[in-house]
Design an enzyme around this catalytic site. Structure first.
Site, mmCIF file in Angstrom:
data_model
loop_
_atom_site.group_PDB
_atom_site.id
_atom_site.type_symbol
_atom_site.label_atom_id
_atom_site.label_comp_id
_atom_site.label_asym_id
_atom_site.label_seq_id
_atom_site.Cartn_x
_atom_site.Cartn_y
_atom_site.Cartn_z
ATOM 1 N N GLY A 1 5.371 5.547 -4.645
ATOM 2 C CA GLY A 1 4.157 5.800 -4.855
ATOM 3 C C GLY A 1 3.032 4.824 -5.222
ATOM 4 O O GLY A 1 2.155 4.904 -5.928
ATOM 5 N N GLU B 1 -8.863 -1.237 5.616
ATOM 6 C CA GLU B 1 -8.772 0.081 5.159
ATOM 7 C C GLU B 1 -9.453 1.407 5.428
ATOM 8 O O GLU B 1 -10.577 1.124 5.638
ATOM 9 C CB GLU B 1 -8.845 0.194 3.449
ATOM 10 C CG GLU B 1 -7.756 0.365 2.660
ATOM 11 C CD GLU B 1 -6.357 -0.226 2.955
ATOM 12 O OE1 GLU B 1 -5.571 0.196 3.568
ATOM 13 O OE2 GLU B 1 -6.229 -1.501 2.511
ATOM 14 N N ASP C 1 1.857 2.004 8.963
ATOM 15 C CA ASP C 1 3.169 1.432 8.098
ATOM 16 C C ASP C 1 4.337 1.518 8.958
ATOM 17 O O ASP C 1 5.068 0.555 8.784
ATOM 18 C CB ASP C 1 3.387 2.888 7.401
ATOM 19 C CG ASP C 1 2.266 2.999 6.230
ATOM 20 O OD1 ASP C 1 1.221 2.074 6.064
ATOM 21 O OD2 ASP C 1 2.089 4.011 5.504
ATOM 22 N N SER D 1 4.312 1.706 0.761
ATOM 23 C CA SER D 1 4.839 2.372 1.985
ATOM 24 C C SER D 1 6.583 2.521 1.929
ATOM 25 O O SER D 1 7.217 2.412 2.940
ATOM 26 C CB SER D 1 4.544 1.688 3.585
ATOM 27 O OG SER D 1 4.774 2.722 4.593
ATOM 28 N N ASP E 1 -7.603 3.055 10.201
ATOM 29 C CA ASP E 1 -6.637 3.419 11.155
ATOM 30 C C ASP E 1 -7.018 4.760 11.962
ATOM 31 O O ASP E 1 -6.844 4.975 13.186
ATOM 32 C CB ASP E 1 -5.068 3.641 10.536
ATOM 33 C CG ASP E 1 -5.290 4.289 9.371
ATOM 34 O OD1 ASP E 1 -6.037 4.824 8.749
ATOM 35 O OD2 ASP E 1 -4.105 4.807 8.930
#
Length: 389
Positions: free
Chosen positions: A131, A41, A181, A135, A44
């Protein structure tokens, strides 16, 4: 509450909706799955590694060519804006973002499609919660691109397809997302995670041997407004840390390098960098533990990831911490962590299938709000779906 996905039901809903809106039988259905990140997390945008799976929750874009210069799109999603959109094909008029905002994702893909787009009619349906950090936007982009491939022919590689969908989000939704994603939505496979190298823009399928365990996503059903602004703050803090360490990005930093500079770095910058450096190493270790069947190790890495996100990166929130704490109390749970950007959204938990109901019951008892559960099945990526008509 447990939410289940049934592709046949979703497809029927889409076909019926298209027929009611346009009075015709659709010809093509583009499928784009949502995703959950198992670990990795906020790595990226630091050129690190991520390890997501494609979900059995997906968006469908269903429709046909309409022999005109116009693209007409409808959605049955309950949104606080217009449920229909119409725009000219790119060869007739340059596409720009506008309202309704949900249609910008579709326009962005049309603008970045590697081929000539003619007029079409389409509807959008989805089982990906909006939300919730799973994704929904990338699943819409990838489903749209796949639908266009059905209409106008496949024109590019899977990697370039994912990058085109990422550009659509950058340019038309003004969201500077990483590559995760779109990559997993395009390249996902059944019974596999995808180790994505965000520097090299390459990926590797990681087999998942999990006959006795399942992955459970728990949606906190909260989203704190703090999140969007803090994302930019974290990025700038990481850039500052890389600069002070003399590296291009934190991908190139090591924990020893960071510790050697401990006294020279502001505490908050040190902690942000420590999360990224250790999270990159955890992600690589997790990608080795999964195919080896070492789920105990994998679970430990999940817990470590959450603690790092909570304390060093400060992107968790009380609700996410409650969910992880409640999961940790249940015998049979091997690991749990927040997933996504933080400040709300979901947790992901690795649990023995015999303890699944105990996990849900304990969370429902201990959690201060109302959770939603999804059993995550590592699933295939984008494809054209046979309409069976």
């Amino acid at each position: 509450m447990e939410v289940k996905n049934n592709l046949e039901e979703l497809l029927k809903k889409a076909v019926d909706f298209f027929r009611s809106e346009f009075g015709l039988i659709p010809k093509f259905a583009g499928y784009g799955p949502g995703r959950v990140n198992l670990i990795g997390e906020h790595t990226d945008y630091n050129d690190g590694f991520v390890l997501p799976i494609a979900l059995n929750l997906a968006t469908l874009v269903v429709g046909s060519a309409n022999n005109s210069d116009k693209c007409r799109v409808r959605t049955c999603l309950q949104l606080e804006e217009e449920a229909s959109a119409e725009f000219m094909i790119p060869s007739k008029q340059k596409l720009t973002p506008g309202n309704p905002q949900w249609a910008n994702y579709i326009k962005g893909v049309v603008a970045n499609f590697k081929g000539e787009v003619q007029g079409f009619d389409a509807v959008v349906v989805t089982s990906v919660p909006l939300g919730g950090g799973l994704s929904s936007s990338a699943s819409l982009e990838v489903a749209t691109y796949t639908f266009l491939e059905g209409l106008f022919g496949k024109t590019t590689s899977p990697t370039d397809k994912a990058l085109a969908c990422q550009r659509a989000e950058h340019e038309f939704a003004n969201t500077p997302c990483g590559i995760m994603d779109q990559f997993i939505s395009v390249l996902g496979e059944r019974n596999s995670a995808l180790l994505i190298d965000c520097l090299e823009l390459t990926s590797k399928l990681i087999p998942m041997h999990m006959t006795d365990h399942v992955i459970v996503i728990t949606n906190s059903n909260v989203k704190h407004s703090l999140g969007s602004g803090e994302y930019g703050v974290r990025r700038s803090q990481c850039e500052e840390a890389a600069k002070k360490l003399g590296v291009k990005s934190l991908r190139y930093a090591t924990l020893d390098m960071l510790l050697a500079k401990r006294t020279e770095l502001p505490d908050v910058i040190f902690r942000r960098a420590r999360h990224v450096v250790t999270e990159i190493e955890r992600t690589k270790a997790a990608a080795e533990a999964l195919p080896a069947g070492d789920l105990i190790k994998f679970g430990q890495l999940m817990y470590q990831s959450h603690e790092s996100l909570r304390h060093d990166y400060a992107v968790s929130c009380p609700e996410l911490d409650e969910l992880v704490a409640a999961a940790r109390e249940v015998e049979g749970v091997l690991g749990s962590r927040m997933t996504g950007g933080g400040f709300g959204g979901c947790t992901v938990t690795l649990v023995h299938k015999d303890a699944l109901e105990s996990l849900k019951a304990n969370i429902e008892t201990k959690y201060s709000s109302t959770p939603t559960f999804y059993t995550a099945v590592p699933s295939h990526g984008a494809r054209l779906v046979d309409l069976g008509l």
